[in-house]
Structure formats: C-alpha cells, structure tokens
Design a protein around this motif. Structure first.
Motif, PDB file in Angstrom:
ATOM      1  N   ALA A  89       0.783  -1.219  -0.160  1.00  0.00           N
ATOM      2  CA  ALA A  89      -0.183   0.075   0.110  1.00  0.00           C
ATOM      3  C   ALA A  89       0.741   1.371   0.010  1.00  0.00           C
ATOM      4  CB  ALA A  89      -0.903   0.072   1.140  1.00  0.00           C
ATOM      5  N   ASP A  90       0.460   2.316  -0.850  1.00  0.00           N
ATOM      6  CA  ASP A  90       0.944   3.665  -0.687  1.00  0.00           C
ATOM      7  C   ASP A  90       2.389   3.514  -1.125  1.00  0.00           C
ATOM      8  OD1 ASP A  90      -1.746   4.574  -0.058  1.00  0.00           O
ATOM      9  OD2 ASP A  90      -1.067   4.069   1.936  1.00  0.00           O
ATOM     10  N   PRO A  91       2.687   3.209  -2.376  1.00  0.00           N
ATOM     11  CA  PRO A  91       4.119   3.591  -2.586  1.00  0.00           C
ATOM     12  C   PRO A  91       4.327   5.020  -2.774  1.00  0.00           C
ATOM     13  CG  PRO A  91       2.786   2.805  -4.649  1.00  0.00           C
ATOM     14  CD  PRO A  91       1.911   2.557  -3.408  1.00  0.00           C
ATOM     15  N   CYS A  92       5.836   5.422  -2.443  1.00  0.00           N
ATOM     16  CA  CYS A  92       6.017   6.722  -2.286  1.00  0.00           C
ATOM     17  C   CYS A  92       7.401   7.164  -2.846  1.00  0.00           C
ATOM     18  CB  CYS A  92       5.925   7.228  -0.857  1.00  0.00           C
ATOM     19  SG  CYS A  92       6.882   6.410   0.403  1.00  0.00           S
ATOM     20  N   HIS A  93       8.193   6.268  -3.403  1.00  0.00           N
ATOM     21  CA  HIS A  93       9.286   6.717  -3.781  1.00  0.00           C
ATOM     22  C   HIS A  93       9.768   5.495  -4.644  1.00  0.00           C
ATOM     23  CE1 HIS A  93      13.875   6.774  -3.566  1.00  0.00           C
ATOM     24  NE2 HIS A  93      13.716   8.140  -3.657  1.00  0.00           N
ATOM     25  N   ILE A  94      10.764   6.005  -5.745  1.00  0.00           N
ATOM     26  CA  ILE A  94      11.298   5.209  -6.997  1.00  0.00           C
ATOM     27  C   ILE A  94      12.857   5.597  -6.833  1.00  0.00           C
ATOM     28  CG2 ILE A  94      11.220   4.207  -9.376  1.00  0.00           C
ATOM     29  CD1 ILE A  94       8.554   5.897  -9.393  1.00  0.00           C
ATOM     30  N   ALA A  95      13.765   4.429  -6.761  1.00  0.00           N
ATOM     31  CA  ALA A  95      15.229   4.548  -7.047  1.00  0.00           C
ATOM     32  C   ALA A  95      15.307   3.749  -8.169  1.00  0.00           C
ATOM     33  CB  ALA A  95      16.043   4.248  -6.084  1.00  0.00           C
ATOM     34  N   LEU A  96      16.478   4.199  -9.109  1.00  0.00           N
ATOM     35  CA  LEU A  96      16.855   3.432 -10.515  1.00  0.00           C
ATOM     36  C   LEU A  96      18.286   3.034  -9.749  1.00  0.00           C
ATOM     37  CD1 LEU A  96      16.646   2.665 -13.344  1.00  0.00           C
ATOM     38  CD2 LEU A  96      17.834   4.860 -13.921  1.00  0.00           C
ATOM     39  N   THR A  97      18.689   1.850 -10.065  1.00  0.00           N
ATOM     40  CA  THR A  97      20.065   1.282  -9.778  1.00  0.00           C
ATOM     41  C   THR A  97      21.050   1.937 -10.859  1.00  0.00           C
ATOM     42  OG1 THR A  97      19.671  -0.723 -11.269  1.00  0.00           O
ATOM     43  CG2 THR A  97      19.137  -0.961  -8.764  1.00  0.00           C
ATOM     44  N   PRO A  98      22.358   1.854 -10.308  1.00  0.00           N
ATOM     45  CA  PRO A  98      23.373   2.549 -11.162  1.00  0.00           C
ATOM     46  C   PRO A  98      23.534   2.230 -12.383  1.00  0.00           C
ATOM     47  CG  PRO A  98      24.069   2.229  -8.943  1.00  0.00           C
ATOM     48  CD  PRO A  98      22.721   1.320  -8.951  1.00  0.00           C
ATOM     49  N   ASP A  99      23.309   0.631 -12.554  1.00  0.00           N
ATOM     50  CA  ASP A  99      23.580   0.124 -14.017  1.00  0.00           C
ATOM     51  C   ASP A  99      22.045   0.235 -14.839  1.00  0.00           C
ATOM     52  OD1 ASP A  99      21.793  -1.607 -13.063  1.00  0.00           O
ATOM     53  OD2 ASP A  99      22.978  -3.376 -12.981  1.00  0.00           O
TER      54      ASP A  99
END
Length: 349
Positions: A89-99
């Motif tokens: 529930a309630d996703p709030c952040h996204i990160a992309l891996t360096p590759d």
C-alpha cells in the motif's frame, strides 16, 4: 547565474482526470514558469523519476493497492506503456540502480520494498524481489506514526541498498545482487533514536559521508564511513530551537533532503514550512547558514538547480521559485499552480 531554461517534472496527489504529472520549464531571465505537457491518466502519482537517457518517466500511484507505471513521450504526449502492482500500500518513492537495469519502489504503508527488472527499452517487466519489513515488538517511539514498518526511501550504490524505514527507526542496509536484481539480507542497519523516523537520505560527493533526515523529530544526522559501517558525527535540527508551532508526535515534520552543490545541503520541514540551508565543510560537517520560508504550506519536496530553488508546497498547490544571492535564498514571487505537488525532478534529457 545561469540563464538557461530549466526543465523539470512535477508529481502530486491528483484524482483521475486531473494532471498529477506535469512537464514544466522555468525561464530564469523572465522568472516565469511554463507548463509544457502532462498526464492525467494516473491517480496520486506522488513520486516521479525520469529515465536519464530515454524519453521515459516512472511514477508510483500512491493507493491502497499501489502501482508502478512507466510513461513514454510519444509525439509530444505522455502515454502509459507499462503498469505493475507494487504488492504493497501507498508506494511513495522510486530509485534506479546505477546500471539502469532495475527499479526499487518503497511501499510506505505496506512497509516493503519491491524490485523490478527493466527490459532493453527501459520498461519494467517483472518483479525480481520483494522485501517485507516488520516491527520487532511494539513501537518504542511514536505510537501514532510507528505502529508498523513504513518504508519511505531507498538508494542503491551498486553493491548495497540503503532503505529508510520510518516505523522501525532504522536505515536497513542490504547487499545487492545486480545480476539477478535481488536484495541480500545481511542483518546490517543504522539505528536512530526512538521516535525519530528516518525518511530520506543523501550521500556526500565522496560517498564516505551519509546524511539522514528524520521526519518525526525534524533532525538531520551526519555519518562518516567506518569500516563496513557508519559512525554518527553530528545531529542538528532543521527548525529553530525555539519553534513550538506544532506537535511533532501528531503529524509529519521534515520532508526532503538535497544537495544544492558540493558545499550546500538543504532540508525542508512541513509545519514550520521552511527550508534549512547548511554549509558543508571539508570534513563533511554541517553549519546552519539559513532557514527560509517556502511562502506556502507543506513543502513536501524541493528542487535546487544552480542559483535557483523550487519548493513544492503540497497543501498550497503551488511550486514557488527562489533565487540564491550571496549564498542565501530569496523569494522571487514566481509560482506555478498545480495539483498538490509532492515531487520535483529535473528532466532526464
């Protein structure tokens, strides 16, 4: 001072049919915002992340059954290309891996972290891992906000993944299997005082200094790399010592942390509705330079860019522009009306 136009994306809380995702520009010479486009196909796209090389924009839909969505710019219009459940529930952040091969999505209410593999076009195709956090016994801090695990943020440096869990008062540190897109539970974590609620973090330019912003007590913690772990060097408040304008145990406080440059670190605080600006010395230690009002209510996020800073005042429904003069930010009067803005990101290309 740069006179180049600054292009950026806005994410926010918006009902279906409203443009919760905007593509915008700011003209420094005219001190004027312009809306270049947007997307009204998403509900509560509270965090957006542009792909660094492709005309793609990733967004979470912050809902009881959360979703990760990928938008592609086609003939000047943002079109939905993929949408996958976050299993929390309630996703709030996204990160992309360096590759550039995986995305990490934080489920706040779900207290979990989801990992997705990307295909050759940068589109998410499958979940490769899922890590559920759980409190070890009852909360010892803030029972209203820390009744369960609350994953708020993640960052991958290529070999490790750092996960801020507000409910656990921990930054959990996982190993990272980049080939298979899997988290490795090593048992490592950075502990914080009960009731502090770590929310977001930033690494210093050299990678051996770590800055963690805690939401519930509006504190900023400075760490130095120490072997395989981290040693706390400093703790500061993001609001004036005499500020008593809200009950920190009743609602949110500190929100976002970003470097404006290698020598300037900024953090926003809701309730006080301000941004604190810190000087960063050669050893990575901080000294308060300025605390300035964002001119509106609830600065959920902000975007420093050269001599400019844009503050997203969520409850006011405006993004406001500030100019840096002699190291201090001053209001310009320029603003952009939008749907409860919660995230600002520079355009990827």
């Amino acid at each position: 001072m740069s006179d180049s136009r600054i292009e950026f994306h806005v994410g926010g809380y918006a009902a279906p049919g409203a443009r919760g995702v905007l593509q915008c520009a700011f003209d420094p010479q005219a001190e004027r915002f312009e809306v270049l486009g947007g997307c009204d196909a998403l509900e509560n796209p509270s965090w957006v992340l542009p792909h660094p090389e492709r005309p793609l924009l990733y967004a979470v839909e912050e809902l009881p059954e959360g979703r990760l969505t990928a938008l592609e710019l086609v003939d000047g219009r943002w079109e939905k290309r993929a949408s996958l459940p976050t299993k929390g529930a309630d996703p709030c952040h996204i990160a992309l891996t360096p590759d550039g091969r995986h995305l990490l999505v934080a489920n706040y209410t779900g207290g979990s972290l989801a990992v997705y593999g990307l295909d050759g076009d940068g589109l998410p195709v499958a979940m490769t891992d899922f890590m559920q956090h759980r409190l070890d016994g009852p909360s010892r801090g803030n029972p209203q906000r820390q009744e369960a695990a609350h994953v708020h943020f993640s960052y991958c440096d290529g070999s490790r993944v750092y996960v801020c869990d507000l409910g656990m008062d921990r930054v959990v540190v996982y190993g990272w299997d980049a080939v298979n897109g899997r988290l490795i539970d090593t048992g490592a974590a950075i502990a914080f005082p009960d009731g502090s609620g770590p929310r977001h973090l930033a690494f210093g330019p050299g990678g051996d200094r770590l800055y963690v912003l805690c939401e519930l007590d509006a504190t900023l913690h400075v760490f130095r790399a120490d072997g395989d772990g981290w040693r706390r060097m400093q703790t500061l408040s993001t609001v004036p010592e005499d500020f008593n304008g809200f009950d920190r145990y009743a609602w949110s406080a500190a929100a976002a942390i970003h470097f404006a440059d290698a020598h300037t670190l900024c953090a926003s605080t809701r309730g006080h509705d301000s941004v604190a600006v810190f000087d960063v010395d050669a050893d990575g230690m901080l000294a308060l330079r300025q605390i300035f009002s964002t001119g509106g209510s609830t600065p959920r996020d902000f975007l420093p860019c050269g001599d400019w800073l844009f503050a997203a005042n969520q409850q006011e429904g405006r993004v406001r522009a500030f100019r840096r003069e002699n190291g201090r930010y001053v209001p310009t009067g320029a603003y952009l009306d939008c749907e409860r803005p919660t995230c600002l990101r520079l355009a990827g290309r």
